[in-house]
Design a protein around this motif. Structure first.
Motif, PDB file in Angstrom:
ATOM      1  N   ALA A  30       0.825  -1.210   0.000  1.00 57.69           N
ATOM      2  CA  ALA A  30       0.000   0.000   0.000  1.00 57.69           C
ATOM      3  C   ALA A  30       0.858   1.259   0.000  1.00 57.69           C
ATOM      4  O   ALA A  30       0.554   2.223  -0.686  1.00 57.69           O
ATOM      5  CB  ALA A  30      -0.945  -0.006   1.206  1.00 57.69           C
ATOM      6  N   VAL A  31       1.933   1.248   0.742  1.00 49.88           N
ATOM      7  CA  VAL A  31       2.783   2.431   0.855  1.00 49.88           C
ATOM      8  C   VAL A  31       3.671   2.615  -0.380  1.00 49.88           C
ATOM      9  O   VAL A  31       3.851   3.733  -0.856  1.00 49.88           O
ATOM     10  CB  VAL A  31       3.646   2.359   2.135  1.00 49.88           C
ATOM     11  N   THR A  32       4.236   1.509  -0.906  1.00 52.21           N
ATOM     12  CA  THR A  32       5.196   1.626  -2.010  1.00 52.21           C
ATOM     13  C   THR A  32       4.575   1.450  -3.389  1.00 52.21           C
ATOM     14  O   THR A  32       5.161   1.882  -4.380  1.00 52.21           O
ATOM     15  CB  THR A  32       6.300   0.564  -1.879  1.00 52.21           C
ATOM     16  N   GLY A  33       3.445   0.772  -3.459  1.00 50.91           N
ATOM     17  CA  GLY A  33       2.853   0.445  -4.747  1.00 50.91           C
ATOM     18  C   GLY A  33       3.558  -0.705  -5.440  1.00 50.91           C
ATOM     19  O   GLY A  33       3.233  -1.053  -6.576  1.00 50.91           O
ATOM     20  N   MET A  34       4.518  -1.321  -4.774  1.00 51.21           N
ATOM     21  CA  MET A  34       5.284  -2.425  -5.358  1.00 51.21           C
ATOM     22  C   MET A  34       4.726  -3.745  -4.853  1.00 51.21           C
ATOM     23  O   MET A  34       4.857  -4.073  -3.678  1.00 51.21           O
ATOM     24  CB  MET A  34       6.759  -2.310  -4.974  1.00 51.21           C
ATOM     25  N   SER A  35       4.096  -4.497  -5.748  1.00 54.37           N
ATOM     26  CA  SER A  35       3.471  -5.749  -5.328  1.00 54.37           C
ATOM     27  C   SER A  35       4.151  -6.990  -5.889  1.00 54.37           C
ATOM     28  O   SER A  35       3.854  -8.098  -5.457  1.00 54.37           O
ATOM     29  CB  SER A  35       1.993  -5.756  -5.734  1.00 54.37           C
ATOM     30  N   GLU A  36       5.063  -6.812  -6.844  1.00 51.68           N
ATOM     31  CA  GLU A  36       5.707  -7.989  -7.434  1.00 51.68           C
ATOM     32  C   GLU A  36       6.695  -8.594  -6.450  1.00 51.68           C
ATOM     33  O   GLU A  36       7.611  -7.927  -5.965  1.00 51.68           O
ATOM     34  CB  GLU A  36       6.437  -7.621  -8.726  1.00 51.68           C
ATOM     35  N   TYR A  37       6.493  -9.851  -6.139  1.00 51.59           N
ATOM     36  CA  TYR A  37       7.341 -10.594  -5.213  1.00 51.59           C
ATOM     37  C   TYR A  37       7.700 -11.911  -5.884  1.00 51.59           C
ATOM     38  O   TYR A  37       6.832 -12.564  -6.463  1.00 51.59           O
ATOM     39  CB  TYR A  37       6.589 -10.857  -3.899  1.00 51.59           C
ATOM     40  N   SER A  38       8.965 -12.271  -5.828  1.00 48.90           N
ATOM     41  CA  SER A  38       9.398 -13.511  -6.462  1.00 48.90           C
ATOM     42  C   SER A  38      10.399 -14.229  -5.564  1.00 48.90           C
ATOM     43  O   SER A  38      11.506 -13.739  -5.350  1.00 48.90           O
ATOM     44  CB  SER A  38      10.047 -13.197  -7.812  1.00 48.90           C
ATOM     45  N   PRO A  39      10.016 -15.385  -5.024  1.00 49.57           N
ATOM     46  CA  PRO A  39      10.980 -16.147  -4.223  1.00 49.57           C
ATOM     47  C   PRO A  39      12.082 -16.715  -5.118  1.00 49.57           C
ATOM     48  O   PRO A  39      11.846 -17.027  -6.288  1.00 49.57           O
ATOM     49  CB  PRO A  39      10.147 -17.261  -3.597  1.00 49.57           C
ATOM     50  N   ILE A  40      13.260 -16.812  -4.578  1.00 47.94           N
ATOM     51  CA  ILE A  40      14.395 -17.435  -5.258  1.00 47.94           C
ATOM     52  C   ILE A  40      14.841 -18.601  -4.381  1.00 47.94           C
ATOM     53  O   ILE A  40      15.290 -18.394  -3.256  1.00 47.94           O
ATOM     54  CB  ILE A  40      15.568 -16.438  -5.445  1.00 47.94           C
ATOM     55  N   ASN A  41      14.696 -19.808  -4.881  1.00 45.61           N
ATOM     56  CA  ASN A  41      15.082 -21.016  -4.156  1.00 45.61           C
ATOM     57  C   ASN A  41      15.917 -21.878  -5.094  1.00 45.61           C
ATOM     58  O   ASN A  41      15.388 -22.499  -6.011  1.00 45.61           O
ATOM     59  CB  ASN A  41      13.852 -21.800  -3.700  1.00 45.61           C
ATOM     60  N   LEU A  42      17.231 -21.882  -4.875  1.00 42.52           N
ATOM     61  CA  LEU A  42      18.157 -22.631  -5.719  1.00 42.52           C
ATOM     62  C   LEU A  42      18.829 -23.711  -4.878  1.00 42.52           C
ATOM     63  O   LEU A  42      19.191 -23.462  -3.724  1.00 42.52           O
ATOM     64  CB  LEU A  42      19.213 -21.691  -6.294  1.00 42.52           C
ATOM     65  N   PHE A  43      19.027 -24.893  -5.460  1.00 43.73           N
ATOM     66  CA  PHE A  43      19.587 -26.015  -4.707  1.00 43.73           C
ATOM     67  C   PHE A  43      20.711 -26.694  -5.476  1.00 43.73           C
ATOM     68  O   PHE A  43      20.627 -26.849  -6.692  1.00 43.73           O
ATOM     69  CB  PHE A  43      18.493 -27.044  -4.398  1.00 43.73           C
ATOM     70  N   LEU A  44      21.758 -27.096  -4.760  1.00 42.50           N
ATOM     71  CA  LEU A  44      22.795 -27.964  -5.300  1.00 42.50           C
ATOM     72  C   LEU A  44      22.391 -29.387  -4.945  1.00 42.50           C
ATOM     73  O   LEU A  44      22.138 -29.681  -3.777  1.00 42.50           O
ATOM     74  CB  LEU A  44      24.147 -27.679  -4.643  1.00 42.50           C
ATOM     75  N   ARG A  45      22.338 -30.251  -5.948  1.00 44.02           N
ATOM     76  CA  ARG A  45      21.974 -31.654  -5.698  1.00 44.02           C
ATOM     77  C   ARG A  45      22.968 -32.567  -6.395  1.00 44.02           C
ATOM     78  O   ARG A  45      23.461 -32.252  -7.463  1.00 44.02           O
ATOM     79  CB  ARG A  45      20.576 -31.955  -6.230  1.00 44.02           C
ATOM     80  N   ASP A  46      23.186 -33.714  -5.795  1.00 43.43           N
ATOM     81  CA  ASP A  46      24.019 -34.716  -6.447  1.00 43.43           C
ATOM     82  C   ASP A  46      23.131 -35.640  -7.273  1.00 43.43           C
ATOM     83  O   ASP A  46      21.907 -35.422  -7.364  1.00 43.43           O
ATOM     84  CB  ASP A  46      24.858 -35.490  -5.418  1.00 43.43           C
ATOM     85  N   ASP A  47      23.728 -36.663  -7.873  1.00 41.83           N
ATOM     86  CA  ASP A  47      22.956 -37.591  -8.715  1.00 41.83           C
ATOM     87  C   ASP A  47      21.851 -38.303  -7.948  1.00 41.83           C
ATOM     88  O   ASP A  47      20.847 -38.703  -8.526  1.00 41.83           O
ATOM     89  CB  ASP A  47      23.885 -38.628  -9.358  1.00 41.83           C
ATOM     90  N   GLY A  48      22.032 -38.469  -6.636  1.00 44.13           N
ATOM     91  CA  GLY A  48      21.015 -39.112  -5.803  1.00 44.13           C
ATOM     92  C   GLY A  48      19.970 -38.141  -5.287  1.00 44.13           C
ATOM     93  O   GLY A  48      19.162 -38.482  -4.447  1.00 44.13           O
ATOM     94  N   ARG A  49      20.008 -36.900  -5.778  1.00 46.91           N
ATOM     95  CA  ARG A  49      19.064 -35.836  -5.422  1.00 46.91           C
ATOM     96  C   ARG A  49      19.242 -35.317  -3.990  1.00 46.91           C
ATOM     97  O   ARG A  49      18.388 -34.621  -3.478  1.00 46.91           O
ATOM     98  CB  ARG A  49      17.609 -36.263  -5.653  1.00 46.91           C
ATOM     99  N   GLU A  50      20.360 -35.666  -3.351  1.00 48.50           N
ATOM    100  CA  GLU A  50      20.624 -35.129  -2.016  1.00 48.50           C
ATOM    101  C   GLU A  50      20.967 -33.647  -2.129  1.00 48.50           C
ATOM    102  O   GLU A  50      21.739 -33.243  -3.000  1.00 48.50           O
ATOM    103  CB  GLU A  50      21.787 -35.864  -1.357  1.00 48.50           C
ATOM    104  N   VAL A  51      20.412 -32.844  -1.247  1.00 52.38           N
ATOM    105  CA  VAL A  51      20.701 -31.408  -1.239  1.00 52.38           C
ATOM    106  C   VAL A  51      22.039 -31.186  -0.547  1.00 52.38           C
ATOM    107  O   VAL A  51      22.227 -31.556   0.605  1.00 52.38           O
ATOM    108  CB  VAL A  51      19.578 -30.613  -0.532  1.00 52.38           C
ATOM    109  N   LEU A  52      22.966 -30.583  -1.301  1.00 54.37           N
ATOM    110  CA  LEU A  52      24.311 -30.333  -0.798  1.00 54.37           C
ATOM    111  C   LEU A  52      24.614 -28.844  -0.690  1.00 54.37           C
ATOM    112  O   LEU A  52      25.737 -28.452  -0.392  1.00 54.37           O
ATOM    113  CB  LEU A  52      25.337 -31.013  -1.711  1.00 54.37           C
ATOM    114  N   GLY A  53      23.606 -28.039  -0.944  1.00 53.45           N
ATOM    115  CA  GLY A  53      23.766 -26.604  -0.825  1.00 53.45           C
ATOM    116  C   GLY A  53      22.535 -25.905  -1.366  1.00 53.45           C
ATOM    117  O   GLY A  53      21.666 -26.541  -1.974  1.00 53.45           O
TER     118      GLY A  53
END
Length: 141
Positions: A30-53
């Motif tokens: 309401a105060v800024t007029g800026m409504s666009e919001y975009s989450p950024i979720n990035l993951f490092l995964r190995d071949d077994g899909r384990e999250v390593l970062g």
């Protein structure tokens, strides 16, 4: 008017916490007029899909705020953190962002961020006790 009290709930549900977030977001929009919001979720995964970062952040108000950047100890020093930051920065530029903000502690990675072009613009000494909390920013081109 009814009695207004403060209640502590260390195990508050995500939906209850979201009520507070939604009200603050509505005010900010309401105060800024800026409504666009975009989450950024990035993951490092190995071949077994384990999250390593990963990198967790969000774009709002023409800025990318990186909330968390983590790389598994065994993978540090191999360029994965830089790759995660660069991927997030590319998305931010695509969305018209002019800056990136991040914070880190003295025992984490202030030197790493400075090598990536971030500058320290603030610090809080003794947070946590015996350490320093750094606040960094980078202008995007």
């Amino acid at each position: 008017m009814s009695d207004i009290r403060i209640e502590s709930d260390p195990h508050a549900s995500e939906s209850l916490k979201q009520v507070v977030v939604d009200h603050l977001d509505a005010y900010n929009i309401a105060v800024t007029g800026m409504s666009e919001y975009s989450p950024i979720n990035l993951f490092l995964r190995d071949d077994g899909r384990e999250v390593l970062g990963g990198l967790l952040g969000a774009i709002w108000g023409g800025v990318l705020f990186v909330r968390i950047l983590w790389v598994a100890q065994a993978l540090r020093g191999q360029g994965h953190g830089r790759r995660l930051l660069e991927a997030a920065e590319r998305r931010a530029v695509e969305r018209g962002c002019r800056h990136v903000f991040i914070d880190t502690f003295s025992f984490q990675a202030p030197g790493f961020y400075e090598k990536q072009g971030y500058e320290i613009y603030g610090r809080a000494d003794d947070w946590p006790v015996g350490h320093t909390h750094y606040f960094l920013r980078k202008a995007l081109g």
